[in-house]
Design a protein around this motif. Structure first.
Motif, mmCIF file in Angstrom:
data_model
loop_
_atom_site.group_PDB
_atom_site.id
_atom_site.type_symbol
_atom_site.label_atom_id
_atom_site.label_comp_id
_atom_site.label_asym_id
_atom_site.label_seq_id
_atom_site.Cartn_x
_atom_site.Cartn_y
_atom_site.Cartn_z
ATOM 1 N N ASN A 166 1.096 -1.163 -0.100
ATOM 2 C CA ASN A 166 -0.050 0.030 -0.037
ATOM 3 C C ASN A 166 0.889 1.214 0.113
ATOM 4 O O ASN A 166 0.229 2.504 -0.258
ATOM 5 C CB ASN A 166 -0.815 0.033 1.185
ATOM 6 N N GLY A 167 2.153 0.844 0.115
ATOM 7 C CA GLY A 167 3.007 2.240 0.289
ATOM 8 C C GLY A 167 2.682 3.013 1.277
ATOM 9 O O GLY A 167 2.888 4.230 1.178
ATOM 10 N N GLU A 168 2.356 2.967 2.383
ATOM 11 C CA GLU A 168 1.663 3.857 3.362
ATOM 12 C C GLU A 168 1.898 3.132 4.937
ATOM 13 O O GLU A 168 1.308 2.045 5.264
ATOM 14 C CB GLU A 168 0.537 4.157 3.132
ATOM 15 N N PHE A 169 3.084 3.532 5.473
ATOM 16 C CA PHE A 169 3.579 2.881 6.713
ATOM 17 C C PHE A 169 2.694 3.697 7.932
ATOM 18 O O PHE A 169 3.442 4.406 8.478
ATOM 19 C CB PHE A 169 4.994 2.783 7.015
#
Ligand code: NA
Ligand code: NA
Lengths: 96, 157, 115, 801, 127, 515, 153
Positions: B18-21
Motif C-alpha cells: 500500500n506504500g503507506e506505513f
C-alpha cells in the motif's frame, strides 16, 4: 519526467522496444518450432517475461505507475503457468 | 519460520504494497495476515532460526558477482558462432538438510549462469545440476559446495 | 492502429473459423479460443483507441480530462473475457467427456444424433 | 340456438359417463336432446317462413373478428332440422348397431361432437365461427373414421380424410379471411347484404378459389372425391350421418350460403358447374362398378354431391329450387339406405351385393324402407326425390347455350347411373332368391329399422304432399340461396315435358346398365381407372412429399458440424458483405494508419503469426502454446491502449486457460491431418471470406462518427458519486453491476457444468455394445418410414379405385 | 557530467532498462539458437530473470512513489525466487521424458540414480 | 416500483445460490426448487398485473439515470413472456420431481433450471443490449450444462454441436454489440432507438442489424441457422427438452422483435423481404423435417423450428397486428411445445421408446392420456377452438391485410404438415397396437409416468404419479383456456404490439421516467 | 513431487493470497477488483495443488467450491438488495461514512461488498474448474491423488 524529456529520447526508447520485439519474435520462433514440449514451455515462459518487461518499459515511457501492478500480476501468474506445464509433462510421462 | 514472525512479515508486506506505513495500516495488515495464515495453516509447519544480516549481505554480493561473471561467459557463447561449452549433468552431494536450505541452494545455482538445477534425489542427499562448462566436473561441484552451499548454510543455520 | 487491428481481428476470425471447420474436436476448441479473442478485440476497438490514457481518475482530481480510453468497452470486454473463460472450461470438460464416451475426437464420428 | 349447440357439446363430454350407467339404453337417452332440438327448430319454421331471420350474438374474440353469432334463416333451418332429426335417429340406431362394442362411450362422444359441430356450422352467423365448426367436423370425423383404430385401413382412411379436408379447410380459412377483409367484417348477415361489393373486389377471384377449395374438398368433389369412400371405415351409423345430412354437405351448405355473395359470376359458373358435373358422372361410374354395399352408396353420394354442386353453379332460380329439393330428398333416402346397409351387414355378415338376395322374406320391415329409399335413389315414383329429379332436369334444360349442350347428356348419364346403382344396391339384395350368407339373416331390432322406416316414409309423404314443405321449408331455403325470396310450388306431376323425357331416357339407360352390369364390370376397367387417378395422385404426392422431405432433411441436417458452421458463416458473409458493399461502402482513410508505432505493429503481427502457427501446428501443445501467445499479445494490446484491468484479467485468464487446455488435450488423441486438400482449400476460402468481412466491418465502423456521452458521464460521476477512481471497476460493480451479477452467475453455472460433466458418470455401458446398437439404429433409420410404408404399400386396390 | 549527476535517476533508469532489454534479448537469442533444451533453459532462466529484474528495478527507481518502489522490489524478489524453481521443474520434466541432450554433452551422472525407469522415451513426449 | 421488474431475475438467483449452499441435500434442493418456481410464478403474475394497471415499469438498476445504468423494462410484451416462462417453469419443476433421476438432481439439476430461467427472464426484461448478451450467455450456459448433464453419448454428440454453434452466434452477437456501440456510443436500447437513427452511413446500421439477425437467428433456430436444434434437443432427459422447447428459441425471436422494432426500425424495409423469405424457408424446412422423423422428440424438434418460422413471419410482416399475432403465437408455442415434450416423455414410458415405428397402443389403455395429447397437438396444428388457431388466425389476417399472400400460403401449407405430423403420432403411438417385438410398459398403470426415465420398471406410488400428470393436465387446460379466453390474450398481445409498433412509448418510459 | 517447489510454494502462497486481497480492495481505485483478485487467489491455491496435490489443496481451502460460489452469489445479491430497503433501486451504491483505514481512500459501500461477492465466486469457480479437471485427467496416473473427503462423493 516525461517520455521525450532529456535522456528518454524517442530514438533510444524505440531502440529498447525494438530489442524487446526482436526477443519476442525469437522466443516465438522457438515456441513454434519446439521440438520438445519443454522447449515450448521455456519459450512461453520467456515470452511472459518479455511481456513483463515490455509492460514495465511502457509504464516508464508513458509514465503510468498502474502498469507496475499489471506487471506484478503477470509475473505471479506466469510462475504458476510454467510450473503447471512442467508438472503436466512429467505426469504424462509417468502415465504413458 | 515462526508463525508470529511470518505474520508480522505479512503485515509489513501489506504496508509495503500500500506504500503507506501507518499503525492502522499495520493493524489491518496483521489481521489480514492472521486470516490468511489461518487458512494457510499447513504452510507454516516449521520453525526457522533467525538470520544474520551480514551473512545475507555476503551471500548477496557473492551471488551478484557470480551472476555477472558467468552471464558474460554464456553471452559470449550464445552470441558467437559455434559453441565452446561442454555441458554435462553433475551429481553434487548435499550437506544442506532442511527444505529451505535445499531450495535456496538449488535456486542460487540455477540463477547463476552455467549451472541449472535439475532435481534433488529422493533421499535429499544429492543435487543434480546441468552445467554448461563441465570440462572439470569436480571443480564445478567444488565451487558450488564451497561457494554457495557454505554461504547458504551460514545464512540459514 | 485501428487499421492494423482490423486486419488482426479479421485474421483471428479467419483462423478461428478455419480451426473450427476441422474434424478434430481439439482443433475445434482452439478455434473457439481464437474466435473469442477476435470478438474481444473487436469489442475493445469499439470505443476507439487511445494510447496510454487508462480511465483512472488521478489521485488529486475528482475527474479525468480527456482524452482517455473509453471505459465502457473495457468493462464489456472484461465481462466477455471472463465469460469466455467459463465457457472454455466447460467446453473442455465437454470434449473430454465426449472423447471418453465416444472414443474418438473425430467430429465425423459424431453424427448419430442427426441423420 | 346457442344454448342448443352448447348443450350438444356438453352432452358429448357427458356421453362416456352416461354410457357407463345407461348401457344399452344410451342411444335412446342421448337421442332425446337432438329430438328436442328438432322440435325446437320445427317451432321456428313458421317464423322463418315469414321471412324472419333469427340472430343471437355473444362476444368471443371480437378483436380477431370471431364472434359467437348464430343466424337462423331458411337454409340453416333446413339443415338444422336434418342434422338434429337424422342425428336423433342415428343415435338410436347406433345404440343397437354397436351394442356390446368396446369404447362405446368414446363413440358417442365423437358422434355428438360431430353433431354439435355440424349444427354450429350451419347456424354460424360469423364466417370465422363457421370455420371453427368446420374444422371441428373434420377432427371429429377423423376420430370417427378411425374408430376401428386397430385396423390399418381405418387409420389410413382417417388420415386421408383429415389431410384432404384439413387442407381444404386451410384454404377456406384464407378465403374467409379475404372475404372478411373485402367486406370489412366477418358477420354473415352483413356479408350477405354486401355481395356486390365482394364481387367487384380485386380479391374476389382469390377469395372465391380458396373458398371453393374448401367446399370442394369437404363435399368430396372431383378430384378430391376419393376420401369419402375411405370414410366407410367408420361404423355404419357414422356413414349414415356423414353422407346424408352432414359433413359432406358442409361444402354444399357453404356454397349455398355464399351463393348470393360469390355466385352469379362467370368464374363461379364455369368452375362450380363443371366440377359438379364431373363429380356427378365420376361418382356414378365409380358407384356402378362397386359390389360393396357401403361403397356403392358412398360413390352414389359423391355423385349426388356433384349434382348439388352443379346446380349451385348454375345460379338460377330453377337450379336453386332443384338444389334445395334434391338436397332434402337425398338426406332422407341416403340416410335410410345407409342404415339399411348397416342392418344388412349386421344381420347377414356381408355387404357384398353379389352374395345377397331375397332378403325381403327374412327382413320385411327393412325391405319396405329399402325399397322406398331405393326408388328415391333412382328418382322415380311418388317420392320427394322424383320432384327433385324433375327440377334438376328443368334447371339443366334452362341453362344457357353451350352449357346446356354439355350438361344435358351429363345429367342423363348421371341419372341413368343412379337408376342402375339403385337397382344394384337397394332392390337387388331384397329380391330374387335368398342367398347363403355368413350369418343366418333375420329381421333387425326395432331400433335399427326405425330410422330407415321413418326417413323413407318421410320421403314418401313429402313426395305425395309436397305442399307440406314447399312454402315452409323449401321456399325459405331457396330464398337464402338466391338472396331474395322466390315463391316455390312443388308438384309430383308436371305433365309430359322435356324434363320427363330426360328421366325416361335415363331410366331406360339405367335399366340396361343394370342388366349388363356384370359384362360391363368385366370389360371396362379403364373407366374405373379413369377416375382413380386422383387417389393415386394423393398417394404418390404423399410418397414424393416424404421422399423430398427426407432428402431435404438429409442434405440440410447432414450431421457434420462443419457444414452447419459453413452454412451459418456463409449466410453471415453473404448478408453482411453484400449489404456492406451496396449500402455502407465508404472509401477508407488510410492516412491515419501512418501514425502507428512500430512495436504496436510488432505485437499485432505476432498475434497473426501466432494464430497462423496455432492453425498449422501438428502438435497439441504447440497449438495451445501459440494460442497462449495470442492471448498474451492481446493483453499487450490492452496495455498499450490504456486498459490495465483488461490486460491483467486477460493474462490471468489466458494462463489458467492454457493450463486447463493442457490438462484436457493431453487425454485426447494427437492431432492428425485428416481432411483432404480440396476440403482444406474450401474451408480456407470460407474462413478468409469471414475474416475479410469482419475486417471490413471494423474499418467501416471506425469511420462512423462517435459520441462519448456515456464515458464522459462515468468520468464525472465515478469518483464524486460512486467513490471509485478506477472507472472500469466502478462500471463493473456499480454503473453496470447487473452485467456483473449475470456474469458471475454464468461462471458459476459453467463451473457446475465442468463438475457435473466430469463427476457424474452415466451408468457404465460397454462401449462396444453401444456402438453396435448405434450402427443398427442408423441402418434402421435409413429404411423406409414405417407408417408410410403401411400407407403406401398396402393400399388395397379395390377400395380406393 | 553535472547533467549526469543532476539526472542521475534518469540515467540509472535508462541504464537499467538498457541492461534489461539487452539481457532479455540475450535470453531470446539463447533460446533461439542454443542446441538443446537444457542449454536453452540455462540462457532463459538467468538472462531473462536478470532482464526482467532490471526493467522492474528501473520502474522502482523511476517512479517517485514509495509504494511503487517497494512493490517493484518485492516483485523482483519474487521473480528471483520463482524463476529457478520454474526452471527446475521444466528441466526435471525434460529429463524425465527423455528430451535428448546435445551431442556435445559428455556426462550424465543423473542416469545412474535409482528409479531411473521414469525416464521414458516416448515420441510424443519429445514434442 | 424499484424492485418488481428485477424480481424475475433475483428470485431464481436466490434460489440457485441457496441451492448451492445445500449442494449435498437433495431433498432441500427439491423444496427450494419448488418454492423458487412458485415464487417466480407469483412475481411474474404480480409484475404482469402491475404492468396491466400502471403501464410500462422501468427500473434503473444502480439508481443511475438511463442510459448510463442498466434499465430493466417490463412492458406488456416482456411481462407476458415472463409470465408464461414462469408458468412453464413451474410445470416443469413439478414434473421433474417425479421424472428426473437422483444422479442429475445431485449434480445441480434444480439450480441449473432456475439459473436458466434467470437468463430467460433477464433477456425478456433487460433494456440494455449488452446486458442482453449477458443474459443470453447465462441462459445458454445453463442450457449447455442441462443438455450435457448425465454425460451419455448422444448427449455429448448433441451438446458439442449445440455448444459450438451457439458460441459462434454469441461471438457474432458480441461483435454486433461492439459495432453498435462504435456507431452510437450507447448500449441502452431506448437510447439506441434514438441514436441509431442518426448513424451515418445508414447502411452501417443495416449491416449491424444483419449481424444481430444472424446472431439471434441462430438462437431462434431460423433457416438456415437452426441445425443445432434437431441435433441436440432430443438428447437430454425429456423434461429438459421440454423446457428448452418452450423457452429458448422464443427468447431469440423476442430479441429479434425487440431490436428490429426498436433499434433497426428504419431498416425494416430492407430487412422485410429477408425476414419473410427466411420465415417461409424455416417453416418449410421444419415442417418437412418433422414428417420424416421416426423419433418422436426429433419430430417435435423440427416442429419447434417450423413454428419459429411462423412467429418470424409475424415479425416480417411488420404491422402492429402481425406483431400481436406473433406474440400470441409465441405464448401459445411455449405452452404447447413444452406440453408435447412432457407428453412424449409419457409415450416413452408407456411404450418403452421414442421410436414411432415401435410405439402404439396407448389410446386403448390410457384414453385420457390420449386426449391430453390431442389438445396440444391440435392446438399446434392450428385447429380451433384451441389457442393455436387464434394465434394463427391473427397472423393470417395480418399477413393478408398486408398483402403478404405467398408467405401466408406457406404458413397454411405448413400447418397442414404439422397436422399431418401430429396425426402420424396419434396413429403410430396412440391408435394402433404396439408392434409385438418391443418391450412394453403398457400394462402398467398410468402411474408409470412418474417413474424416473432411466428406470425400466417403475415402482412409484399413485400419489406421485398423479403429481406427474398435473403439469401435463395443467398445460393442456391452459391451452384450452387460452383458446376460450383468446380475446384477453389477443388484447394483451395488441397492447404489447402497440409498444413494438410505436417505440416512442418504450423510449419515453425508459429515458423520461424515473430519474 | 519436488521439494524445491513445495518449499517455494509454502512461502509464495500467503504472499499471493495477500496480493489478491490487495487487488480486490484496491480495485475500486486502481487496476484490480473482484475478478482479478479472485483469479490471483485461485492461482495461489492452484499452485498449491500443483506442488502438493489437489486433495491437499482442497483440504487447505476447507470450504467446498460450491459453498464459496453460493456464498459469493449471496453476498453480491445481498449487496444489491440492501438499497431496496432504503427505497433505492436495485444495486444502488450505498456508502457508509466510515473510511476504511486501509487503502488510502476506500469508502465502505455496497459496491465493495458486491465486489467481494464477485471475488468469492471467482475463487470458487476457478478452483472448481481447475481441481475437477486436474483430478479427472490425473485419474489414470499410477500415483493416485488423494481425494478430499467431501468432494468426490
Ligand atoms: Na463468448
Ligand atoms: Na427452444
Amino acid at each position: 519526467m516525461n517520455l521525450s524529456d532529456g535522456v528518454f529520447d524517442v530514438f533510444v526508447v524505440n531502440f529498447l522496444y525494438l530489442m524487446l520485439m526482436a526477443a519476442l519474435l525469437l522466443a516465438f520462433v522457438r515456441l513454434a518450432v519446439g521440438p520438445s514440449m519443454p522447449d515450448r514451455v521455456v519459450a512461453l515462459d520467456l515470452i511472459a517475461n518479455l511481456v513483463v518487461a515490455t509492460t514495465a518499459l511502457y509504464a516508464i515511457t508513458t509514465n503510468q505507475q498502474v502498469l507496475l501492478d499489471v506487471a506484478i500480476g503477470i509475473a505471479l501468474i506466469t510462475f504458476l503457468g510454467t510450473v503447471a506445464f512442467a508438472q503436466y509433462i512429467e505426469r504424462r510421462a509417468r502415465d504413458d | 519460520m515462526n508463525p508470529f514472525l511470518l505474520n508480522i512479515l505479512l503485515a509489513l508486506a501489506w504496508e509495503a504494497m500500500n506504500g503507506e506505513f501507518t499503525f492502522e495500516n499495520f493493524a489491518v495488515g496483521f489481521a489480514l495476515g492472521f486470516v490468511i495464515l489461518f487458512f494457510a495453516q499447513r504452510v507454516t509447519g516449521e520453525t526457522v532460526y533467525a538470520r544474520r544480516v551480514w551473512r545475507v549481505l555476503g551471500l548477496l554480493v557473492f551471488f551478484v558477482k557470480e551472476l555477472i561473471i558467468a552471464n558474460v561467459r554464456v553471452a559470449y557463447d550464445v552470441l558467437t558462432p559455434g559453441y565452446q561449452m561442454r555441458p554435462g549433468v553433475l551429481a553434487v552431494p548435499l550437506d544442506a538438510e532442511t527444505d529451505e536450505e535445499i531450495m535456496l541452494l538449488a535456486s542460487l545455482t540455477s540463477l547463476t549462469p552455467g549451472t541449472l538445477n535439475l532435481d534433488v534425489s529422493a533421499d535429499r542427499r544429492t543435487l543434480y545440476i546441468h552445467a554448461m562448462y563441465a570440462d572439470d566436473p569436480a571443480a564445478v561441484k567444488r565451487s558450488i559446495k564451497e561457494g554457495f552451499e557454505r554461504r547458504v548454510l551460514g545464512v540459514l543455520r | 492502429m485501428i487499421v492494423v487491428l482490423a486486419f488482426v481481428i479479421g485474421g483471428l476470425y479467419a483462423a478461428g473459423l478455419y480451426m473450427m471447420l476441422r474434424r478434430s474436436i481439439t482443433k475445434l476448441i482452439i478455434g473457439l479460443g481464437l474466435l473469442s479473442h477476435a470478438a474481444n478485440l473487436l469489442l475493445f476497438t469499439a470505443g476507439g483507441l487511445v494510447r496510454a490514457r487508462p480511465p483512472l481518475i488521478p489521485d488529486n482530481s475528482e475527474t479525468i480530462q480527456p482524452p482517455f480510453a473509453d471505459p465502457v468497452p473495457q468493462a464489456l470486454v472484461l465481462t466477455a473475457i471472463v465469460i469466455s473463460f467459463g465457457v472454455t472450461a466447460f467446453a473442455l470438460a465437454l470434449i473430454h467427456r465426449a472423447n471418453r464416451v465416444i472414443g474418438t475426437d473425430d467430429m465425423d464420428q459424431m453424427k448419430a444424433t442427426d441423420v | 340456438m346457442t344454448t342448443g349447440i352448447l348443450s350438444i357439446f356438453a352432452l358429448a363430454f357427458l356421453a362416456p359417463v352416461i354410457c357407463r350407467f345407461a348401457r344399452g339404453h344410451t342411444g335412446w337417452l342421448l337421442a332425446l336432446l337432438p329430438a328436442t332440438l328438432t322440435i325446437y327448430f320445427a317451432t321456428r319454421i313458421g317464423l322463418v317462413a315469414h321471412g324472419e331471420r333469427i340472430t343471437e350474438r355473444l362476444a368471443w374474440v371480437p378483436s380477431l373478428g370471431v364472434e359467437l353469432t348464430f343466424y337462423l334463416d331458411g337454409l340453416s333451418l333446413l339443415f338444422a332440422l336434418l342434422i338434429c332429426g337424422i342425428g336423433a335417429l342415428v343415435l338410436i340406431y347406433a345404440g343397437a348397431y354397436l351394442k356390446g362394442r368396446e369404447q362405446l362411450g368414446r363413440f358417442y362422444l365423437y358422434l355428438l361432437l360431430f353433431m354439435g359441430a355440424m349444427l354450429g356450422l350451419v347456424l354460424a352467423g360469423n364466417l370465422l365461427l363457421l370455420f371453427v365448426f368446420w374444422e371441428l367436423t373434420s377432427i371429429s370425423s377423423f376420430l370417427l373414421i378411425g374408430f376401428e383404430h386397430k385396423k390399418a385401413e381405418a387409420r389410413r382412411a382417417a388420415l386421408q380424410a383429415l389431410l384432404i379436408t384439413g387442407g381444404g379447410g386451410l384454404a377456406l380459412l384464407a378465403g374467409l379471411v379475404l372475404l372478411g377483409q373485402i367486406s370489412g367484417g366477418y358477420d354473415v348477415p352483413e356479408l350477405l347484404a354486401g355481395g356486390d361489393a365482394v364481387r367487384a373486389s380485386t380479391l374476389y377471384l382469390p377469395a372465391l378459389l380458396l373458398v371453393l377449395a374448401g367446399a370442394f374438398t369437404k363435399s368430396a368433389q372431383f378430384p378430391f372425391h376419393f376420401w369419402l369412400p375411405g370414410a366407410m371405415q367408420a361404423p355404419t351409423p357414422v356413414s349414415a350421418y356423414l353422407h346424408s345430412a352432414t359433413m359432406v354437405k358442409a361444402g354444399v351448405y357453404l356454397l349455398a350460403r355464399l351463393a348470393s355473395v360469390l355466385g352469379g359470376t362467370d368464374e363461379w359458373f364455369y368452375i362450380v358447374t363443371s366440377v359438379g358435373a364431373a363429380t356427378m358422372v365420376a361418382g356414378g361410374v365409380l358407384a356402378f362398378f362397386q359390389t360393396d354395399l357401403k361403397l356403392i352408396l358412398a360413390y352414389s353420394t359423391v355423385s349426388a354431391l356433384g349434382t348439388l354442386v352443379m346446380l349451385e353453379g348454375l345460379s338460377t332460380d330453377h337450379a336453386a329450387r332443384a338444389m334445395v329439393v334434391f338436397l332434402f330428398a337425398h338426406a332422407l333416402y341416403k340416410g335410410a339406405l345407409f342404415m339399411v346397409a348397416g342392418a344388412i351387414d349386421h344381420e347377414t355378415g356381408t355387404r357384398d351385393v353379389t352374395r345377397l338376395g331375397g332378403l325381403r322374406r327374412v327382413m320385411p320391415v327393412t325391405a319396405v324402407a329399402a325399397v322406398i329409399a331405393g326408388v328415391s335413389l333412382a328418382g322415380f315414383g311418388p317420392v320427394f326425390s322424383f320432384i327433385g329429379k324433375e327440377l334438376l332436369n328443368e334447371a339443366v334444360l334452362l341453362a344457357e347455350g353451350t352449357a346446356r349442350g354439355v350438361l344435358v347428356p351429363f345429367t342423363i348419364l348421371g341419372s341413368a347411373l343412379f337408376v342402375a346403382v339403385a337397382c344394384a344396391a337397394a332392390l337387388r339384395p331384397f329380391f330374387g332368391e335368398l342367398k347363403e350368407t355368413p350369418k343366418g339373416a333375420h329381421e333387425a331390432p326395432a331400433a335399427m329399422w326405425l330410422g330407415p322406416v321413418i326417413l323413407a316414409a318421410l320421403g314418401l309423404v313429402v313426395g305425395l304432399a309436397p305442399a307440406l314443405v314447399a312454402g315452409s321449408l323449401v321456399a325459405p331455403a331457396v330464398a337464402s340461396v338466391l338472396g331474395r325470396s322466390e315463391p316455390v310450388e312443388l308438384a309430383l306431376w308436371h305433365g309430359f315435358n322435356a324434363a320427363l323425357l330426360m328421366s325416361v331416357i335415363a331410366a331406360v339407360a339405367g335399366a340396361l346398365l343394370f342388366r349388363f352390369r356384370e359384362r360391363l364390370r368385366g370389360g371396362t376397367a379403364w373407366s374405373r381407372n379413369l377416375f382413380a387417378f386422383p387417389a393415386r395422385g394423393y398417394e404418390l404426392s404423399l410418397t414424393w412429399l416424404h421422399r423430398a422431405a427426407a432428402m431435404a432433411t438429409r442434405v440440410l441436417q447432414s450431421g457434420y458440424l462443419r457444414s452447419y458452421l459453413t452454412i451459418i458463416v456463409l449466410t453471415t458473409v453473404g448478408l453482411v458483405g453484400y449489404t456492406l458493399l451496396t449500402r455502407a461502402y465508404t472509401p477508407l482513410n488510410f492516412a491515419a494508419a501512418r501514425e502507428v508505432r512500430f512495436y504496436e505493429v510488432g505485437v499485432a503481427a505476432l498475434i497473426l503469426l501466432a494464430a497462423l502457427v496455432a492453425v498449422r501446428s501438428r502438435t497439441r501443445l504447440g497449438a495451445v502454446a501459440s494460442l497462449g501467445v495470442v492471448g498474451y499479445c492481446v493483453a499487450l494490446i490492452f496495455i498499450l491502449f490504456g486498459a490495465p484491468d483488461l490486460a491483467l484479467t486477460q493474462f490471468l485468464i489466458e494462463t489458467l486457460t492454457v493450463i486447463l487446455l493442457v490438462l484436457v488435450l493431453h487425454r485426447l488423441p494427437p492431432l492428425a491431418l485428416i481432411a483432404r486438400a480440396p476440403a482444406r482449400a474450401r474451408d480456407l476460402v470460407v474462413a478468409l471470406l469471414f475474416g475479410g468481412t469482419m475486417t471490413a466491418l471494423v474499418l467501416v465502423a471506425w469511420g462512423v462518427p462517435f459520441q462519448q456521452q456515456a464515458s464522459n458521464f462515468y468520468a464525472e460521476r465515478s469518483y464524486t458519486e460512486a467513490h471509485g477512481r478506477n472507472i472500469v471497476n466502478v462500471i463493473l460493480v456499480d454503473f453496470r453491476g447487473l452485467d456483473t451479477l449475470g456474469e458471475i452467475t454464468v461462471l458459476s453455472v459453467a463451473a457446475i457444468g465442468v463438475y457435473a460433466l466430469l463427476k457424474l458418470r452415466p451408468p457404465e455401458a460397454k462401449r462396444g455394445a453401444a456402438v453396435v446398437n448405434d450402427l443398427s439404429a442408423r441402418r434402421r433409420e435409413s429404411s423406409p418410414d414405417g407408417e408410410l410404408a403401411e400407407v403406401v404399400a398396402r393400399a388395397p386396390e379395390g377400395e380406393v379405385s | 557530467m553535472i547533467e549526469v549527476v543532476a539526472h542521475w535517476r534518469e540515467w540509472l533508469v535508462l541504464g537499467l532498462l538498457s541492461a534489461g532489454a539487452l539481457f532479455l534479448l540475450l535470453a531470446a537469442v539463447g533460446v533461439f539458437r542454443l542446441p538443446d533444451v537444457y542449454t536453452r533453459m540455462q540462457a532463459a532462466t538467468k538472462a531473462a530473470t536478470l532482464g526482467a529484474g532490471c526493467t522492474l528495478l528501473a520502474v522502482a527507481v523511476y517512479f517517485d512513489d514509495f509504494g511503487v518502489t517497494v512493490r517493484a522490489l518485492l516483485v523482483v524478489a519474487f521473480i528471483f525466487l520463482t524463476a529457478p524453481v520454474a526452471a527446475h521443474m521444466i528441466g526435471r520434466a525434460a529429463y524425465i521424458i527423455g528430451v535428448p541432450f546435445w551431442h556435445g554433452t559428455k556426462l550424465d551422472e543423473m542416469a545412474a540414480r535409482e528409479g531411473d525407469s521414469r525416464r521414458a522415451a516416448s515420441d510424443e513426449g519429445k514434442r | 416500483m424499484k424492485l418488481l421488474p428485477v424480481l424475475p431475475v433475483l428470485i431464481p438467483l436466490l434460489t440457485a445460490a441457496l441451492a448451492l449452499l445445500q449442494w449435498r441435500h437433495r431433498v432441500a434442493q427439491r423444496r427450494l426448487s419448488v418454492a423458487g418456481a412458485i415464487a417466480l410464478f407469483v412475481a411474474a403474475v404480480w409484475l404482469f398485473a402491475v404492468v396491466q394497471r400502471e403501464g410500462v415499469q422501468v427500473v434503473q438498476s444502480g439508481g443511475w439515470q438511463a442510459p448510463f445504468g442498466i434499465s430493466f423494462v417490463a412492458d406488456t410484451f416482456s411481462s407476458l413472456m415472463v409470465l408464461f416462462a414462469a408458468t412453464t417453469n413451474l410445470c416443469v419443476v413439478i414434473y421433474s420431481l417425479t421424472s428426473i433421476d437422483a444422479r442429475r438432481e445431485a449434480f445441480g439439476y434444480h439450480l441449473l433450471l432456475h439459473v436458466m430461467l434467470m437468463g430467460v427472464c433477464g433477456a425478456f426484461l433487460t433494456g440494455d443490449i449488452f446486458n442482453l448478451y449477458v443474459w443470453f450467455e447465462l441462459m445458454l450456459m445453463a442450457s449447455f450444462v442441462l443438455l450435457a448433464l448425465g454425460g451419455e453419448r448422444r448427449q455429448m454428440e448433441g451438446a458439442i454441436k449445440y455448444v459450438t454453434i451457439n458460441l459462434v452466434s454469441s461471438a457474432l452477437f458480441l461483435a454486433a454489440v461492439g459495432l453498435l456501440y462504435a456507431a452510437t456510443g450507447t448500449l441502452n436500447m431506448a437510447d439506441l432507438a434514438l441514436k441509431a437513427q442518426h448513424v451515418n452511413p445508414a447502411g452501417m446500421r443495416t449491416v449491424i442489424a444483419l449481424l444481430f439477425f444472424v446472431a439471434f437467428g441462430v438462437k431462434a433456430a431460423l433457416f438456415p441457422l437452426y441445425f443445432w436444434l434437431p441435433a441436440s434437443y432430443h438428447t437430454p432427459p425429456v423434461v429438459i427438452s421440454a423446457i428448452f422447447a418452450g423457452l429458448l428459441t422464443k427468447v431469440g425471436v423476442y430479441s429479434l422483435a425487440r431490436v428490429f422494432t426498436l433499434i433497426f426500425r428504419n431498416d425494416a424495409g430492407y430487412m422485410q423481404p429477408l425476414l419473410l423469405w427466411v420465415a417461409a424457408l424455416t417453416m418449410i424446412a421444419g415442417g418437412l423435417g418433422a414428417i420424416v422423423q421416426r423419433d418422436l422428440r426429433r419430430m417435435l424438434s423440427f416442429l419447434i423450428i417450423s413454428h419459429i418460422g411462423v412467429a418470424a413471419m409475424g415479425l416480417g410482416i411488420f404491422t402492429e397486428r402481425a406483431f400481436a399475432g406473433m406474440i400470441f403465437y409465441l405464448i401459445e408455442d411455449i405452452v404447447v411445445l413444452t406440453n408435447l415434450f412432457l407428453i412424449a416423455g409419457g409415450v416413452r414410458l408407456l411404450c418403452g421408446t421414442y421410436d414411432l415405428t415401435q410405439t402404439g397402443g396407448i389410446y386403448r389403455r390410457h384414453p385420457s392420456f390420449g386426449f391430453l395429447f390431442l389438445i396440444p397437438a391440435l392446438s399446434l396444428s392450428g385447429i380451433p377452438p384451441f389457442s393455436g388457431f387464434f394465434a394463427k388466425l391473427a397472423l393470417i389476417q395480418a399477413g393478408l391485410e398486408a398483402g403478404r399472400y405467398a408467405v401466408v400460403g406457406v404458413s397454411l401449407a405448413v400447418s397442414l404438415l404439422t397436422l399431418y405430423a401430429m396425426a402420424r403420432v396419434w396413429m403410430l403411438a396412440f391408435w394402433r397396437e404396439q408392434p409385438a417385438t418391443t418391450p412394453t410398459n403398457l400394462a402398467a398403470p398410468l402411474a408409470t409416468l412418474a417413474a424416473p426415465l432411466t428406470t425400466p420398471i417403475p415402482t412409484i406410488s399413485p400419489r406421485r404419479a398423479r403429481r406427474a400428470l398435473i403439469p401435463i393436465a395443467a398445460l393442456s387446460a391452459l391451452t384450452i383456456a387460452l383458446g376460450l379466453g383468446a380475446e384477453f390474450v389477443f388484447r394483451q398481445s395488441l397492447i404489447a404490439a402497440g409498444v413494438l409498433a410505436e417505440p416512442r412509448l418504450y423510449v419515453e418510459a425508459v429515458l423520461g421516467g424515473e430519474r | 513431487m519436488s521439494i524445491i517447489l513445495r518449499t517455494a510454494t509454502r512461502y509464495l502462497m500467503p504472499l499471493l493470497l495477500l496480493f489478491s486481497v490487495f487487488l480486490l480492495l484496491r480495485g475500486h481505485n486502481k487496476p484490480g477488483g473482484g475478478f482479478i483478485g479472485g483469479l490471483v487467489a485461485a492461482a495461489a491455491f492452484s499452485l498449491y495443488a500443483v506442488a502438493y496435490s489437489v486433495g491437499e489443496a482442497r483440504a487447505l481451502v476447507r470450504l467446498r467450491p460450491q459453498t464459496l460460489i453460493g456464498v459469493g452469489l449471496l453476498v453480491a445479491l445481498t449487496s444489491g438488495v440492501v438499497p431496496l430497503f432504503a427505497g433505492r433501486s436495485f444495486l444502488t451504491g450505498m456508502w457508509g461514512g466510515a473510511r476504511l483505514p486501509v487503502v488510502g481512500e476506500i469508502y465502505l459501500g455496497t459496491p465493495v461488498f458486491f465486489d467481494i461477492g464477485v471475488y468469492l465466486v471467482v475463487i470458487g469457480i476457478s478452483l472448481m474448474d481447475v481441481f475437477t479437471l486436474a483430478e479427472e485427467t490425473a485419474e489414470t496416473a499410477d500415483v493416485p491423488e488423494p481425494r478430499a473427503g467431501g468432494e468426490t462423493g
